[in-house]
Design a protein around this motif. Structure first.
Motif, mmCIF file in Angstrom:
data_model
loop_
_atom_site.group_PDB
_atom_site.id
_atom_site.type_symbol
_atom_site.label_atom_id
_atom_site.label_comp_id
_atom_site.label_asym_id
_atom_site.label_seq_id
_atom_site.Cartn_x
_atom_site.Cartn_y
_atom_site.Cartn_z
ATOM 1 N N ARG A 94 -13.431 -43.936 27.536
ATOM 2 C CA ARG A 94 -12.663 -42.898 28.224
ATOM 3 C C ARG A 94 -12.122 -41.840 27.267
ATOM 4 N NH1 ARG A 94 -7.624 -45.326 31.166
ATOM 5 N NH2 ARG A 94 -7.165 -43.121 31.435
ATOM 6 N N GLN A 95 -12.242 -42.048 25.971
ATOM 7 C CA GLN A 95 -11.821 -41.031 25.012
ATOM 8 C C GLN A 95 -12.772 -39.832 24.985
ATOM 9 O OE1 GLN A 95 -10.591 -42.618 21.075
ATOM 10 N NE2 GLN A 95 -10.978 -44.633 21.934
ATOM 11 N N TYR A 96 -13.954 -40.007 25.577
ATOM 12 C CA TYR A 96 -14.992 -38.977 25.491
ATOM 13 C C TYR A 96 -15.253 -38.366 26.869
ATOM 14 C CZ TYR A 96 -15.708 -41.141 20.958
ATOM 15 O OH TYR A 96 -15.520 -41.652 19.697
ATOM 16 N N ALA A 97 -15.337 -37.042 26.907
ATOM 17 C CA ALA A 97 -15.548 -36.339 28.165
ATOM 18 C C ALA A 97 -16.958 -36.546 28.705
ATOM 19 C CB ALA A 97 -15.269 -34.843 27.980
ATOM 20 N N ILE A 98 -17.951 -36.653 27.816
ATOM 21 C CA ILE A 98 -19.340 -36.897 28.200
ATOM 22 C C ILE A 98 -19.679 -38.344 27.855
ATOM 23 C CG2 ILE A 98 -21.751 -36.267 27.820
ATOM 24 C CD1 ILE A 98 -20.173 -34.146 29.300
ATOM 25 N N ARG A 99 -20.099 -39.113 28.856
ATOM 26 C CA ARG A 99 -20.251 -40.549 28.651
ATOM 27 C C ARG A 99 -21.673 -41.051 28.787
ATOM 28 N NH1 ARG A 99 -14.629 -41.217 32.021
ATOM 29 N NH2 ARG A 99 -13.313 -40.480 30.313
ATOM 30 N N LYS A 100 -22.620 -40.158 29.078
ATOM 31 C CA LYS A 100 -24.003 -40.618 29.195
ATOM 32 C C LYS A 100 -24.535 -41.102 27.853
ATOM 33 C CE LYS A 100 -26.435 -36.203 28.356
ATOM 34 N NZ LYS A 100 -27.389 -35.235 28.926
ATOM 35 N N THR A 101 -23.974 -40.606 26.747
ATOM 36 C CA THR A 101 -24.415 -41.019 25.411
ATOM 37 C C THR A 101 -24.246 -42.520 25.218
ATOM 38 O OG1 THR A 101 -23.688 -38.863 24.585
ATOM 39 C CG2 THR A 101 -24.186 -40.567 22.951
ATOM 40 N N PHE A 102 -23.190 -43.083 25.797
ATOM 41 C CA PHE A 102 -22.946 -44.516 25.674
ATOM 42 C C PHE A 102 -24.003 -45.311 26.435
ATOM 43 C CE2 PHE A 102 -18.867 -42.485 24.931
ATOM 44 C CZ PHE A 102 -18.439 -43.120 23.770
ATOM 45 N N TRP A 103 -24.407 -44.797 27.582
ATOM 46 C CA TRP A 103 -25.460 -45.463 28.347
ATOM 47 C C TRP A 103 -26.775 -45.424 27.574
ATOM 48 C CZ3 TRP A 103 -30.223 -45.188 30.418
ATOM 49 C CH2 TRP A 103 -30.544 -46.071 31.461
ATOM 50 N N ILE A 104 -27.078 -44.284 26.985
ATOM 51 C CA ILE A 104 -28.315 -44.142 26.199
ATOM 52 C C ILE A 104 -28.322 -45.129 25.035
ATOM 53 C CG2 ILE A 104 -29.642 -42.570 24.740
ATOM 54 C CD1 ILE A 104 -28.476 -40.266 26.498
ATOM 55 N N ILE A 108 -30.882 -48.342 24.385
ATOM 56 C CA ILE A 108 -31.660 -48.483 23.147
ATOM 57 C C ILE A 108 -31.390 -49.842 22.500
ATOM 58 C CG2 ILE A 108 -31.918 -47.610 20.787
ATOM 59 C CD1 ILE A 108 -31.441 -44.792 21.895
ATOM 60 N N VAL A 109 -30.127 -50.281 22.502
ATOM 61 C CA VAL A 109 -29.782 -51.595 21.945
ATOM 62 C C VAL A 109 -30.520 -52.706 22.700
ATOM 63 C CG1 VAL A 109 -27.914 -53.295 21.730
ATOM 64 C CG2 VAL A 109 -27.536 -50.927 21.009
ATOM 65 N N GLN A 110 -30.527 -52.631 24.038
ATOM 66 C CA GLN A 110 -31.199 -53.657 24.839
ATOM 67 C C GLN A 110 -32.704 -53.678 24.570
ATOM 68 O OE1 GLN A 110 -29.439 -54.172 29.057
ATOM 69 N NE2 GLN A 110 -28.821 -52.114 28.467
ATOM 70 N N GLY A 111 -33.313 -52.499 24.559
ATOM 71 C CA GLY A 111 -34.751 -52.437 24.306
ATOM 72 C C GLY A 111 -35.112 -52.954 22.924
ATOM 73 N N GLY A 143 -24.954 -54.315 24.509
ATOM 74 C CA GLY A 143 -25.588 -53.085 24.997
ATOM 75 C C GLY A 143 -25.550 -53.002 26.507
ATOM 76 N N ARG A 144 -25.732 -54.140 27.160
ATOM 77 C CA ARG A 144 -25.694 -54.187 28.622
ATOM 78 C C ARG A 144 -24.297 -53.843 29.138
ATOM 79 N NH1 ARG A 144 -25.842 -58.646 32.649
ATOM 80 N NH2 ARG A 144 -27.272 -58.039 34.309
ATOM 81 N N GLY A 145 -23.273 -54.340 28.436
ATOM 82 C CA GLY A 145 -21.907 -54.031 28.834
ATOM 83 C C GLY A 145 -21.591 -52.555 28.688
ATOM 84 N N LEU A 146 -22.100 -51.949 27.624
ATOM 85 C CA LEU A 146 -21.900 -50.519 27.402
ATOM 86 C C LEU A 146 -22.541 -49.714 28.524
ATOM 87 C CD1 LEU A 146 -20.567 -48.737 25.231
ATOM 88 C CD2 LEU A 146 -22.779 -48.580 24.099
ATOM 89 N N CYS A 147 -23.735 -50.109 28.917
ATOM 90 C CA CYS A 147 -24.429 -49.422 30.012
ATOM 91 C C CYS A 147 -23.687 -49.585 31.331
ATOM 92 C CB CYS A 147 -25.855 -49.969 30.160
ATOM 93 S SG CYS A 147 -27.024 -49.366 28.926
ATOM 94 N N SER A 148 -23.131 -50.759 31.559
ATOM 95 C CA SER A 148 -22.436 -51.028 32.815
ATOM 96 C C SER A 148 -21.241 -50.110 33.007
ATOM 97 C CB SER A 148 -21.987 -52.494 32.854
ATOM 98 O OG SER A 148 -21.263 -52.773 34.027
ATOM 99 N N VAL A 149 -20.418 -49.976 31.955
ATOM 100 C CA VAL A 149 -19.242 -49.110 32.040
ATOM 101 C C VAL A 149 -19.657 -47.653 32.197
ATOM 102 C CG1 VAL A 149 -17.247 -48.226 30.782
ATOM 103 C CG2 VAL A 149 -17.726 -50.672 30.778
ATOM 104 N N ALA A 150 -20.599 -47.215 31.365
ATOM 105 C CA ALA A 150 -20.990 -45.804 31.364
ATOM 106 C C ALA A 150 -21.731 -45.404 32.645
ATOM 107 C CB ALA A 150 -21.853 -45.503 30.139
ATOM 108 N N LEU A 209 -36.341 -48.346 26.479
ATOM 109 C CA LEU A 209 -36.406 -47.170 25.607
ATOM 110 C C LEU A 209 -36.796 -45.926 26.402
ATOM 111 C CD1 LEU A 209 -38.107 -48.788 22.465
ATOM 112 C CD2 LEU A 209 -35.681 -48.318 22.850
ATOM 113 N N SER A 210 -37.694 -46.087 27.370
ATOM 114 C CA SER A 210 -38.076 -44.959 28.229
ATOM 115 C C SER A 210 -36.913 -44.522 29.104
ATOM 116 C CB SER A 210 -39.272 -45.351 29.112
ATOM 117 O OG SER A 210 -40.396 -45.697 28.325
ATOM 118 N N ALA A 211 -36.147 -45.496 29.594
ATOM 119 C CA ALA A 211 -34.986 -45.174 30.420
ATOM 120 C C ALA A 211 -33.968 -44.346 29.630
ATOM 121 C CB ALA A 211 -34.334 -46.460 30.931
ATOM 122 N N ALA A 212 -33.788 -44.686 28.355
ATOM 123 C CA ALA A 212 -32.857 -43.929 27.511
ATOM 124 C C ALA A 212 -33.305 -42.473 27.383
ATOM 125 C CB ALA A 212 -32.766 -44.580 26.128
ATOM 126 N N ALA A 213 -34.611 -42.271 27.215
ATOM 127 C CA ALA A 213 -35.135 -40.910 27.087
ATOM 128 C C ALA A 213 -34.930 -40.114 28.379
ATOM 129 C CB ALA A 213 -36.626 -40.962 26.730
#
Length: 426
Positions: A94-104, A108-111, A143-150, A209-213
């Motif tokens: 929540r410190q960051y205004a743009i949060r899609k970077t965390f999902w990406i 990448i970590v999961q892949g 990585g999965r937890g990061l994606c879940s929140v973001a 990895l494709s999903a991140a792109a």
């Protein structure tokens, strides 16, 4: 534009004109964002099905000769490992205004972890391979937890209310159809051939990895960043939501009681393995999983946009029926034919799919802005703890009797059903 046509094809005309619960400046970007988020979620859903700890990873551990004690940790590590850190992750994000970077980053970590698993089982066997899989699964879960929140936050800012359940449902249905095709291919292969699993893992890694792109192209509106200065302090403050927010507290209790819809499935598979341990069992259970996802996800998604509470009620009833019927049949008949286990597994999978879609949509519709991120992180952290507790209880019961485990989860689903009925509409 292609995105506009796909969007209009997938979303009904009335919903396509709506732009509820997102900033007005983001309305023109909805069609493109909807399609991009849909494709990303589809790839992740397919990757999850191809690396399921209940089926694929369990079979893989057996193929490489890993000790049975290691197999027992697969589901708890994957699920609770992604949820427990989310209280801190949510406050950090929540410190960051743009949060899609965390999902990406999470994708990448999961892949990368899944790709490393493929390399590990290709070169190691026994306990070494098992430890490698478990260690990589721990990192995968972060990585999965990061994606879940973001994902919930980005989806809340880019997809209008009334379309979020449909998006989840479409992705679940499409991934179920694709997994069905993979399962039919698996039926023709030698189930103990290590190369089959290596191919599955490499393919799943490419999906993440494709999903991140693809997700990197989402046009996200900057969000709120207040309250993110001290992640640890904010995390403890967020726990107070369980005391001050009655509706949120009721939701978390209901979600915790409905854990049985997911945790009972490995015990059903275990019973089937004990009585029908042929090599095609994995493929048949994968087929059931994919059919359940393909047939139910779209239905659950559309119904969730009308009433996510109603979805949780119906899904809880299905899960309760699956647990209770299995328990009664084990008491009365004992050894069941394989098709009985498959049908009950299908029923439980449909019920669990409904629980997932219902509680995700309920949480999204219940909150907005930073409150949504707080709700997701707190609820997932609490559920992560409960997963370990319930997993420990069910493990102790399993030492005594598998039948006791089935009745335990049936009681849990019954309590969850009664609590879902008490929930207010989101």
């Amino acid at each position: 534009m292609a995105e506009q046509k796909i969007y209009e094809l997938l979303v009904n005309e009335e919903d396509a004109r709506a732009c509820r619960d997102i900033p007005d400046s983001a309305c023109t970007r909805v069609p493109k964002n909807f399609v991009l988020v849909l494709l990303s979620q589809l790839l992740l859903s397919l990757g999850d099905l191809l690396t399921s700890p209940k089926t694929v990873l369990t079979w893989l551990m057996n193929v490489v000769g890993a000790p049975a004690a290691m197999v027992a940790w697969l589901v708890p590590i994957r699920e609770s490992g992604s949820m427990l850190p989310q209280l801190l992750i949510g406050a950090w994000v929540r410190q960051y205004a743009i949060r899609k970077t965390f999902w990406i980053a999470g994708s990448i970590v999961q892949g990368s972890c899944v790709l490393a698993m493929a390399l590990a089982v290709n070169y190691w066997t026994g306990a070494a391979a098992g430890l490698a899989i478990i260690g990589l699964l721990m990192l995968f879960s972060l990585g999965r937890g990061l994606c879940s929140v973001a994902m919930k936050d980005v989806k809340g800012k880019t997809v209008p209310k009334g379309q979020r359940g449909q998006l989840t449902g479409i992705a679940g249905t499409a991934s179920g159809v694709l997994t069905l095709l993979v399962s039919l291919w698996l039926l023709r292969e030698e189930p103990d051939n290590l190369l089959v699993y290596v191919v599955l893992l490499v393919a799943a890694a490419m999906l993440w990895l494709s999903a991140a792109a693809i997700f990197s192209q989402v046009q996200e509106q900057p969000g709120e960043t207040d309250g993110g200065a001290n992640a640890l302090q904010q995390a403890w403050q967020n726990l107070g939501l369980l005391q001050t927010d009655k509706q949120f507290r009721q939701f978390v209790i209901c979600r915790g009681l409905l854990l049985g819809s997911a945790l009972v499935s490995p015990f059903l598979v275990m019973l089937a393995q004990q009585q029908h341990g042929n090599g095609q069992t994995l493929a048949w259970f994968l087929i059931c999983t994919s059919v359940a996802s393909a047939l139910s996800a779209l239905f659950w998604g559309k119904l969730a946009d009308r009433s996510s509470r109603q979805v949780m009620i119906i899904a809880a009833a299905l899960a309760l029926a699956g647990c209770a019927v299995l328990a009664v049949m084990q008491m009365v008949i004992g050894e069941l034919p394989l098709y009985s286990y498959l049908l009950l597994f299908l029923l439980l999978s449909v019920g669990h799919a409904g629980v997932r879609v219902g509680r995700k949509t309920y949480l999204l519709d219940m909150a907005s802005g930073n409150q949504r991120t707080d709700y997701v992180s707190v609820s997932n952290t609490v559920i992560g703890v409960l997963l370990l507790v319930v997993g420990g209880i069910s493990s102790l019961l399993a030492w005594w009797s598998l039948l006791a485990v089935l009745w335990f989860f049936a009681a849990s689903c019954l309590a969850g059903l009664l609590y879902a009925v008490k929930l207010p509409e989101a």
